[in-house]
Design a protein around this motif. Sequence first.
Motif, short mmCIF file in Angstrom:
data_model
loop_
_atom_site.label_atom_id
_atom_site.label_comp_id
_atom_site.label_asym_id
_atom_site.label_seq_id
_atom_site.Cartn_x
_atom_site.Cartn_y
_atom_site.Cartn_z
N GLU A 136 28.89 -65.34 -22.78
CA GLU A 136 28.46 -66.45 -23.62
C GLU A 136 27.57 -65.93 -24.74
N ASP A 153 25.31 -63.61 -16.92
CA ASP A 153 24.44 -64.75 -17.23
C ASP A 153 23.51 -64.41 -18.39
N GLU A 163 19.69 -70.85 -19.82
CA GLU A 163 20.96 -71.25 -20.41
C GLU A 163 20.90 -71.31 -21.93
N GLU A 164 19.74 -71.68 -22.49
CA GLU A 164 19.64 -71.78 -23.95
C GLU A 164 19.45 -70.42 -24.60
#
Length: 438
Positions: A136, A153, A163-164
């Motif tokens: 990501e 991750d 996550e941000e």
Amino acid sequence: MSTIRYTGKRSAFTFLASVSFAAVLAVSLDSAGNQFLGSANAVFQETEADFLPPLPPRVLSADDLAAAQRAWKFFEQNTQSTTGFVNSVAGFSSTTLWDQGSYIFALISAEKLGIISREEASERERRFLDSFLKMELFENRLPNKAYNTQNLDITDYENVVLEEGIGWSALDIARVLLGFRALEKHNPSLSPEIDRVINRWDLGAFANKGELWGATRENGKTILLQEGRLGYEQYGARAAALWGLDVAAAMSAARNLEWVNVEGVAIPRDQRRSSSFKAITPILSEPFLLQAFEIGLNREGEILAHKVYAAQQARFERSGIPTMVSEDHLDQHPSFVYSSVFSNGSAWAVVDESGNRHDKMRTLSTKAVFGWDAIYGTEYVKEMRSHIEDLPEEGDGWQAGIYEDSGATNSVYALNTNAIVLEALHYKAFGPFLGMNR
């Protein structure tokens, strides 16, 4: 800021055009380099050391080959089977883009030095690139500053999932981009996979209007900041130029260069003060070594690199203290420091990312020793290498170095240490990965 994405329509002409663009800029820097030398001598004429050019490639010794094999053990022990990524520090499943860029150069070096087979290298390349396709991106634009090497991750530097994300580093991204250029030169069949990786990245977000731009999160907002200080900035810009990016202003140190006398040597210093720019300004071995090994030093780089080296030798000649400084991981708090020739207003300062001093953490840096030995091969670096080669071999590669204050081993095993040992020995045998020796 530009949000134009890289299109991936890379023909051979496009690649050669970007290389030619970088070469034209390099020629202009050669002229600037001669001006630097004249300016420095005008101020420090009585104390300036003789200028040393980098040595050409030469035959590796048995000790060199053994050192390279020892360095590769780190990668054998710390590559994650699930992702193909390598831990930045032994046993800690976290990494940065800078360190994965280092891995690319280590991998090419290991194959060319005969440590691993083409089959093993190919398998590692494919796994590695597949993970780059899967990872990501921060705000769907560029790679985050840190990732978990087991599952990709997005994390902070403590390997806590966020996550941000925490932003991107322009210098880290530039290092990976330079690694990709070296990889496709080494193995042209990988160009389509590398294209697919880069197609996902918004390269215009980190290299634009002549500068390198990093991103950080502050109070829930993404802030863009000009990134890179003298040495590191030129390294990152030269890497980005090989992708045809707008980094012309950052390519030369001239606009931000001043000189300071350290150990009777005119040392380059960044005019931008940390108090105003909120960034540390260390002058140390790392970016000059990497420019030499990976792109080849232009005239400006040769001059600046030699001055950084010469001050370290001069300190030893004055004090008897073995001196080879760079950025390094530590086996104790604060975990990572920049051991400098000059930083934030002081000679021989050891600073963390916040500019706090940790001078008792200064080390004789393993990678700096191997690096300067590869470039200059002087009697001084040979003596420094004899100190490093006494470090105990425990099966995990090379430790980061020796603490100057206590004489104890800095026993952390780091990817970047072992990658740069391999890069140095590759350079010693073959010259730069890209570009030409002068």
